[in-house]
Design a protein around this motif. Sequence first.
Motif, mmCIF file in Angstrom:
data_model
loop_
_atom_site.group_PDB
_atom_site.id
_atom_site.type_symbol
_atom_site.label_atom_id
_atom_site.label_comp_id
_atom_site.label_asym_id
_atom_site.label_seq_id
_atom_site.Cartn_x
_atom_site.Cartn_y
_atom_site.Cartn_z
ATOM 1 N N ASN A 253 0.265 -25.011 7.041
ATOM 2 C CA ASN A 253 0.614 -23.974 7.995
ATOM 3 C C ASN A 253 0.884 -22.704 7.220
ATOM 4 O OD1 ASN A 253 1.279 -22.644 10.324
ATOM 5 N ND2 ASN A 253 3.409 -23.300 10.282
ATOM 6 N N ALA A 254 0.370 -21.600 7.686
ATOM 7 C CA ALA A 254 0.597 -20.317 7.025
ATOM 8 C C ALA A 254 0.920 -19.281 8.083
ATOM 9 C CB ALA A 254 -0.636 -19.901 6.224
ATOM 10 N N SER A 255 1.852 -18.402 7.766
ATOM 11 C CA SER A 255 2.286 -17.402 8.735
ATOM 12 C C SER A 255 2.528 -16.075 8.045
ATOM 13 C CB SER A 255 3.580 -17.850 9.433
ATOM 14 O OG SER A 255 3.412 -19.089 10.090
ATOM 15 N N ALA A 256 2.214 -15.004 8.748
ATOM 16 C CA ALA A 256 2.512 -13.664 8.250
ATOM 17 C C ALA A 256 3.936 -13.301 8.663
ATOM 18 C CB ALA A 256 1.519 -12.662 8.815
ATOM 19 N N ARG A 257 4.617 -12.540 7.817
ATOM 20 C CA ARG A 257 5.977 -12.115 8.140
ATOM 21 C C ARG A 257 6.278 -10.832 7.361
ATOM 22 N NH1 ARG A 257 10.232 -15.629 4.514
ATOM 23 N NH2 ARG A 257 9.270 -15.245 2.505
ATOM 24 N N ASN A 258 7.414 -10.258 7.649
ATOM 25 C CA ASN A 258 7.904 -9.091 6.912
ATOM 26 C C ASN A 258 6.843 -8.006 6.791
ATOM 27 O OD1 ASN A 258 9.947 -10.909 6.625
ATOM 28 N ND2 ASN A 258 10.023 -10.878 4.403
ATOM 29 N N THR A 259 6.072 -7.824 7.852
ATOM 30 C CA THR A 259 5.009 -6.828 7.846
ATOM 31 C C THR A 259 5.503 -5.526 8.461
ATOM 32 O OG1 THR A 259 3.320 -8.550 8.026
ATOM 33 C CG2 THR A 259 2.681 -6.327 8.670
ATOM 34 N N TYR A 260 5.225 -4.422 7.790
ATOM 35 C CA TYR A 260 5.669 -3.138 8.326
ATOM 36 C C TYR A 260 4.806 -2.018 7.771
ATOM 37 C CZ TYR A 260 8.066 -2.821 3.787
ATOM 38 O OH TYR A 260 8.355 -2.810 2.448
ATOM 39 N N LEU A 261 4.881 -0.874 8.447
ATOM 40 C CA LEU A 261 4.293 0.349 7.921
ATOM 41 C C LEU A 261 5.375 1.406 7.847
ATOM 42 C CD1 LEU A 261 3.854 2.609 10.405
ATOM 43 C CD2 LEU A 261 2.105 0.954 11.060
ATOM 44 N N TRP A 262 5.196 2.374 6.968
ATOM 45 C CA TRP A 262 6.198 3.416 6.809
ATOM 46 C C TRP A 262 5.522 4.765 6.573
ATOM 47 C CZ3 TRP A 262 5.944 6.111 2.274
ATOM 48 C CH2 TRP A 262 5.329 5.487 1.186
ATOM 49 N N PHE A 263 6.276 5.821 6.877
ATOM 50 C CA PHE A 263 5.784 7.165 6.599
ATOM 51 C C PHE A 263 6.974 8.086 6.385
ATOM 52 C CE2 PHE A 263 6.085 6.663 11.168
ATOM 53 C CZ PHE A 263 6.770 7.790 11.584
ATOM 54 N N LYS A 264 6.720 9.208 5.727
ATOM 55 C CA LYS A 264 7.748 10.192 5.414
ATOM 56 C C LYS A 264 7.390 11.536 6.036
ATOM 57 C CE LYS A 264 9.422 8.357 0.997
ATOM 58 N NZ LYS A 264 9.648 8.674 -0.442
ATOM 59 N N PRO A 265 8.038 11.889 7.153
ATOM 60 C CA PRO A 265 7.782 13.228 7.717
ATOM 61 C C PRO A 265 8.280 14.331 6.786
ATOM 62 C CG PRO A 265 9.551 12.106 8.896
ATOM 63 C CD PRO A 265 8.956 11.100 7.976
ATOM 64 N N VAL A 266 9.346 14.015 6.010
ATOM 65 C CA VAL A 266 9.828 14.876 4.932
ATOM 66 C C VAL A 266 10.188 13.963 3.769
ATOM 67 C CG1 VAL A 266 10.666 16.724 6.422
ATOM 68 C CG2 VAL A 266 12.188 14.830 5.831
ATOM 69 N N ASP A 267 10.298 14.523 2.576
ATOM 70 C CA ASP A 267 10.530 13.693 1.397
ATOM 71 C C ASP A 267 11.816 12.872 1.494
ATOM 72 O OD1 ASP A 267 8.221 14.458 0.156
ATOM 73 O OD2 ASP A 267 9.148 16.063 -1.034
ATOM 74 N N GLU A 268 12.832 13.419 2.151
ATOM 75 C CA GLU A 268 14.135 12.750 2.180
ATOM 76 C C GLU A 268 14.229 11.650 3.227
ATOM 77 O OE1 GLU A 268 13.706 15.998 2.581
ATOM 78 O OE2 GLU A 268 14.350 16.834 0.646
ATOM 79 N N LEU A 269 13.285 11.548 4.145
ATOM 80 C CA LEU A 269 13.382 10.626 5.285
ATOM 81 C C LEU A 269 12.233 9.636 5.284
ATOM 82 C CD1 LEU A 269 14.888 9.851 7.893
ATOM 83 C CD2 LEU A 269 13.378 11.451 9.108
ATOM 84 N N VAL B 177 0.855 -1.179 0.000
ATOM 85 C CA VAL B 177 0.000 0.000 0.000
ATOM 86 C C VAL B 177 0.891 1.228 0.000
ATOM 87 C CG1 VAL B 177 -1.824 1.260 1.193
ATOM 88 C CG2 VAL B 177 -1.741 -1.240 1.326
ATOM 89 N N ASP B 178 0.701 2.116 -0.974
ATOM 90 C CA ASP B 178 1.520 3.317 -1.097
ATOM 91 C C ASP B 178 0.596 4.504 -1.306
ATOM 92 O OD1 ASP B 178 3.224 5.360 -1.677
ATOM 93 O OD2 ASP B 178 4.465 4.223 -3.090
ATOM 94 N N ALA B 179 0.526 5.366 -0.283
ATOM 95 C CA ALA B 179 -0.329 6.552 -0.366
ATOM 96 C C ALA B 179 0.499 7.817 -0.507
ATOM 97 C CB ALA B 179 -1.219 6.635 0.866
ATOM 98 N N GLY B 180 1.721 7.672 -1.004
ATOM 99 C CA GLY B 180 2.571 8.833 -1.221
ATOM 100 C C GLY B 180 3.492 9.106 -0.055
ATOM 101 N N LEU B 181 2.956 9.594 1.056
ATOM 102 C CA LEU B 181 3.767 9.898 2.228
ATOM 103 C C LEU B 181 3.656 8.826 3.305
ATOM 104 C CD1 LEU B 181 3.160 13.746 2.591
ATOM 105 C CD2 LEU B 181 5.128 12.564 1.580
ATOM 106 N N ALA B 182 2.887 7.776 3.055
ATOM 107 C CA ALA B 182 2.740 6.683 4.025
ATOM 108 C C ALA B 182 2.320 5.432 3.281
ATOM 109 C CB ALA B 182 1.722 7.039 5.113
ATOM 110 N N GLY B 183 2.567 4.289 3.915
ATOM 111 C CA GLY B 183 2.186 3.040 3.289
ATOM 112 C C GLY B 183 2.423 1.864 4.212
ATOM 113 N N ALA B 184 2.216 0.662 3.667
ATOM 114 C CA ALA B 184 2.370 -0.553 4.459
ATOM 115 C C ALA B 184 2.689 -1.709 3.535
ATOM 116 C CB ALA B 184 1.105 -0.837 5.270
ATOM 117 N N HIS B 185 3.206 -2.791 4.124
ATOM 118 C CA HIS B 185 3.561 -3.989 3.363
ATOM 119 C C HIS B 185 3.196 -5.213 4.208
ATOM 120 C CE1 HIS B 185 5.828 -6.460 0.505
ATOM 121 N NE2 HIS B 185 6.271 -7.119 1.549
#
Length: 386
Positions: free
Chosen positions: A94-110, A68-76
């Motif tokens: 058996n099934a398992s979730a892994r490598n799950t994260y969310l992200w955001f950009k307080p500024v474009d460079e970070l 999910v990519d909303a420009g300044l935030a997203g998730a995987h």
Amino acid sequence: MKIKKLLSACAVSAAVLSTAAAYEATAKVTMEGSIVKESKQKDADANYEVFALDAVEDHSKNGIEIDVDAGLAGAHFELFFELTGTSKAEDGWNASARNTYLWFKPVDELNVRLGYVGIDDFFVERIDEEKVANPFAFADRAADKVPFYITNADVDEMGFSLAYTPFEELTVSAAIAPGIGSSGISKQGDADTVYAPWGITARYNLDAFTFEASFRDNGKDSWKTARIGAGYESDNLYAFIQPVFGIDYIASKDKYEMNGTAIDLYAEYTLDALKLTGHLPVTVRTTGNDTDPSYLEFLVKGEYNLGTYGLLDEVTPYVFVKSMDGTAVTLDDNLSDSLALTVQGGSAFKIGEANIDIGARIDVHTKADTSERITWSVPFSASIEF
């Protein structure tokens, strides 16, 4: 959790996310096995398996991935599955979730990430992820010293990370991975301070060249790795050289020692429909212990894309020779005895969205192996991605 419940949860999540932001979702299912496989112990009758699926967990293949990519935030989100039985019983899956994260950009460079932080932006060979440079003793390739874990540029766990890109060519990232329910740094009373795994990486792109460096600390009284690398990529050539330095904690001496260096060499050349690939990770051990020799692994592959034949697309016959998975060629007096090879020829092709690979394989075992010197099989793999 039952696989049906997990799949339902994924579908609901995707539907909800679609109302909030644009997203990309892919699903892939993969099965591997053999049409015929021979296994034979020395001085015993041969055993043959026909139409057998590999009943082993394979953490490298995801069942579902959602971005999910909303420009300044997203998730995987990723879901992997493993076939653990042969019946239709619920405990056979058996099934398992892994490598799950969310992200955001307080500024474009970070970019700030919460959750899984094990991103490997470094050079990654493109054939066999088990054959990557590992500076530690081959006998230690278990638990937290398996190759794909050691060579991950960042720490491979749940935690926090920052990636800073001051300009397009340069990215610097740092991560700490205490896992779920733990702190990055802890101290109780007079006890020693304990810290979680952490890592820092830097990558610089200069036209077709890439230069990278990293340091990774697996925590207090545990191993460390430092890595540098240079790579080149053009329309017909991809290559890199990547030294990895291993620093191990010696409990009996209560100190750290750099006792191994691995050199990762890889080249991939394409000329029209022909593609040639070679990979040679070499590990130099410096402990001076006869039971801890230097070693190498290798893989050489050639393939030729013939195009479309009827309903078959991208028909690509191939042949490769490699050191057998789970073995290494020791660079000592036992070199010839340690040599175990896998030779395989076959063809990969596509039928619609399905990717099929069928081959004929010969395994040449070591003299010390309990198996017969030579065994054979007809392996296959099938995957569908949509």
